[in-house]
Scaffold this motif. Structure first.
Motif, short mmCIF file in Angstrom:
data_model
loop_
_atom_site.label_atom_id
_atom_site.label_comp_id
_atom_site.label_asym_id
_atom_site.label_seq_id
_atom_site.Cartn_x
_atom_site.Cartn_y
_atom_site.Cartn_z
N ARG A 192 1.20 -9.74 -1.08
CA ARG A 192 -0.03 -9.69 -1.22
C ARG A 192 -1.29 -10.14 -0.46
N GLY A 193 -2.25 -9.34 -0.04
CA GLY A 193 -3.29 -10.06 1.04
C GLY A 193 -2.85 -9.63 2.12
N ARG A 214 -7.15 -9.55 -2.65
CA ARG A 214 -5.54 -9.92 -2.46
C ARG A 214 -5.05 -8.68 -2.32
#
Length: 555
Positions: A54-55, A227
C-alpha cells in the motif's frame, strides 16, 4: 547457467521484504501465461512473481513484447480466450487469490478496488458516447449515486487531470480530443472510484513532457492521500527513476532482475538491465544534401472547428482555431520536427498537410503541385507518395484483417507489385525493415504488444515506397532500446530512399537525435523554429525553455 543467473537476480520475494511489517496488497506468485496459436503454444509470461505494498509504486520495465502488459492483464482478469494461465499461478489481493474468483466477482473488483489505465486511449474509449457519459458510467456502476452527483464528480476528475475547458469536454466525443487529452480522460476514469490498486500501462505515452510530470505528480498525491498502490508499466526510465520505489525488469516473458529503484539504477547486475539503462536516443540527423529542392510548401494554413457549448435546446457554437495561419517548408531528405504540448495543433496541422482534414484556408504545394483545392479522388494518385504513421497504432490497424492483409491492401489499392507473390515479398521486406519478423502475416493486431503494433504501422507506410511521411508520435509506444532501432531505421530509409519526414513528437530527446529543424507549437501558433540544436540548446521563448527543461533536466 542462464537459469541460475536469472534466479540470483530475481528471487520470488522482494529483496526489501525483511524490512516490511505489513502484508502486500498484491502478492503475485508464479504467474505463467501461454497463448494458443496456429502452430502450438507461445509462452508469453514465464513464472513471474512480484509484491506490491500500500502507498508505493512498483515499476515493471522491459522491451515491448516482454510480457509486461500480459502480466497486468492477468491481475485484472482481462486476458483473451486464447490465453491459458498456469494452475500454479496465484494473485493474492488482501489475502484472497483473485484468479479463483468468479467472473462476476472479478467485475466487482475491476474499476472499483483495482483499476487500470490502458495503453491506447482511442481503442479504450467508446466512440459513440460522450466523454462525460463514459466517466459517469464508470462511477455509477460501482457507486450508489445520482446522475447529477456523478456528473459533478466527472467534472472534478477532468479538472484534476488538467484537461483544458473541462465542462466543454464532457459533452464531446473521443475523436474530438487530441491523443494526450484522451489519455487524460482514461486516467480520470481509472481514478473515479479511488481504487486501492492502480495499474498504469504506459499512462504518459501520449502526453507531452510538461503534462507528464503533472499527471504523475497527481497520481503520487492521490497515492499519498488514499494509500493507493500503483503498478507502473513503462519504457521511460526517467519516469521510473523519479516515481517508482521498486523496479522489476522483464525480457522475453521472464524476470531478469528486481531491486529497490535507487540500487537498481546505481548498480544493475543483469546484462539486459545494463543494456536497457544504457539505451537512450543518440546521434544526429543525416547531413542534408546541398541544393535539396522543396518537396512540401505550405502557406497561411488555417484549420478551425465549431464546438458545441450550451444546452441541447439552446446550443452555443464557438469556433476553435486549431491551426492559426501557419507556414511550413520541407526539403527532400530533410526531417522536420513538430513539437508542442498535446492539444497544440501538431497532429491537426500534419493531417491538413496530407489533406486528411480540410484546411479552412491556405495553400499547400507538394512537389510543386497545388493540392489544397483537390478533391478526395484527385488526391488518390498522390497517396502512395505521401504516407502517415498514426499516433495510436491499434485504432489505425483493422482488427478483422491479418497483418499481411493490412499491409498488402495499400499495395493493391495503389497497383504496386506485379503479382501476389511480389506483393507478399514486399510486405515481408517492409516488416523486416521495421524490425518485425517476416512470418507474422497470418496473425492479427490484437496479438501484438503496443510497441510491436507501432512497428507494423511503420511497415505499412514504408511498403508503398513513399517520398514523404508524416510520423505522428511513431516512437511513443516503444521502449528505449527499440526507439534507437527505429531512429536508425528511419535514418537508413532516408539515406537509401531520399525520404522526407514531418516528425510530430513530444519526445525532445528523439527529436534531437533525428531532426534537422524543429518547429515549436502552442495553441495553434508557431512559437519558435530553427535548426534543432540551436532551438533546443538556446530556446528564445519561455514556452520552449519550459519544454526543454521538462525533457532534459528531470532527475
Amino acid at each position: 547457467m542462464a537459469v541460475a543467473l536469472v534466479n540470483t537476480f530475481a528471487p520470488p520475494v522482494r529483496l526489501d521484504h525483511a524490512g516490511r511489517s505489513e502484508n502486500p496488497v498484491i502478492d503475485a506468485r508464479s504467474i505463467a501465461v501461454d497463448f494458443k496459436v496456429e502452430d502450438g503454444m507461445v509462452q508469453a509470461v514465464k513464472d513471474i512473481s512480484f509484491q506490491l505494498y500500500r502507498g508505493e509504486t512498483i515499476a515493471i520495465v522491459g522491451e515491448s513484447g516482454s510480457g509486461k502488459s500480459v502480466t497486468a492483464r492477468t491481475v485484472m482478469g482481462l486476458l483473451s480466450k486464447r490465453a491459458v494461465v498456469s494452475p500454479k499461478s496465484t494473485v493474492e489481493y488482501d489475502g484472497q487469490n483473485i484468479l479463483k474468483f468468479s467472473e462476476r466477482a472479478r467485475r466487482k473488483l475491476r474499476g472499483d478496488r483495482i483499476s487500470m489505465i490502458f495503453q491506447e486511449p482511442m481503442s479504450s474509449l467508446n466512440p459513440i458516447y460522450t466523454i462525460g457519459s463514459q466517466i459517469v458510467e464508470a462511477i455509477r456502476v460501482h457507486r450508489r449515486t445520482s446522475r447529477r452527483q456523478a456528473e459533478a464528480r466527472a467534472l472534478e476528475l477532468l479538472q484534476q487531470v488538467q484537461i483544458p475547458d473541462p465542462a466543454a469536454r464532457l459533452k464531446q466525443y473521443p475523436h474530438q480530443l487530441s491523443g494526450g487529452q484522451r489519455q487524460r480522460v482514461m486516467i480520470a476514469m481509472a481514478l473515479a472510484n479511488d481504487p486501492d490498486v492502480l495499474i498504469a500501462d504506459e499512462p504518459t505515452t501520449a502526453l507531452d513532457v510538461t503534462v507528464q510530470a503533472q499527471i504523475l505528480n497527481l497520481i503520487r498525491n492521490l497515492q499519498q492521500k488514499l494509500r493507493m498502490a500503483v503498478i507502473l508499466i513503462t519504457h521511460d526510465l526517467t519516469v521510473v527513476r523519479k516515481f517508482s520505489d521498486y523496479v522489476y525488469v522483464m525480457q522475453h516473458g521472464a524476470m531478469c532482475e528486481h531491486n529497490v529503484t535507487e540500487r537498481l539504477f546505481a548498480s544493475p547486475q543483469h546484462p539486459y538491465t545494463q543494456h536497457l539503462l544504457g539505451s537512450e536516443p543518440r546521434g544526429q540527423a543525416n547531413p542534408l544534401p546541398e541544393g535539396s529542392d522543396i518537396i512540401l510548401d505550405a502557406k497561411r494554413v488555417r484549420v478551425s472547428f465549431m464546438l458545441r457549448h450550451g444546452t441541447f435546446f439552446k446550443p452555443d457554437w464557438r469556433e476553435l482555431v486549431a491551426v492559426d495561419s501557419l507556414d511550413l517548408t520541407l526539403r527532400r531528405h530533410e526531417t522536420l520536427g513538430l513539437v508542442g504540448e498535446s492539444g497544440s495543433g501538431k497532429t491537426t496541422f500534419g493531417e491538413a498537410l496530407l489533406r486528411l482534414n480540410n484546411a479552412t484556408s491556405g495553400e499547400i504545394h507538394f512537389d510543386g503541385q497545388p493540392i489544397h483545392g483537390r478533391s478526395r479522388s484527385q488526391m488518390r494518385p498522390l497517396r502512395s507518395r505521401m504516407q502517415v504513421v498514426f499516433q495510436d497504432p491499434f485504432s489505425s490497424l483493422n482488427p478483422r484483417m491479418t497483418i499481411g492483409q493490412i499491409i498488402e491492401e495499400g499495395l493493391i489499392v495503389n497497383s504496386i507489385g506485379a503479382t501476389r507473390n511480389d506483393r507478399i515479398e514486399r510486405v515481408r521486406d517492409a516488416l523486416v525493415s521495421a524490425g518485425m519478423p517476416g512470418n507474422i502475416l497470418s496473425r492479427f493486431p490484437h496479438e501484438f504488444s503496443g510497441g510491436q503494433r507501432q512497428r507494423i504501422a511503420i511497415a505499412r507506410a514504408i511498403a508503398l515506397e513513399p517520398e514523404f511521411i508524416v510520423l505522428d508520435e511513431p516512437t511513443s509506444a516503444l521502449d528505449l532500446s527499440v526507439q534507437a532501432q527505429i531512429i536508425e531505421l528511419l535514418r537508413k530509409l532516408q539515406r537509401e530512399r531520399g525520404l522526407s519526414y514531418l516528425f510530430i513528437s513530444h519526445d525532445l530527446k528523439v527529436v534531437r537525435a533525428l531532426c534537422h529543424r524543429v518547429i515549436v507549437m502552442q495553441h495553434g501558433k508557431i512559437m519558435e523554429e530553427g535548426p534543432v540544436n540551436e532551438v533546443l540548446s538556446n530556446p528564445k521563448t519561455a514556452y520552449t525553455e519550459r519544454l526543454v527543461k521538462a525533457a532534459f533536466e528531470v532527475a
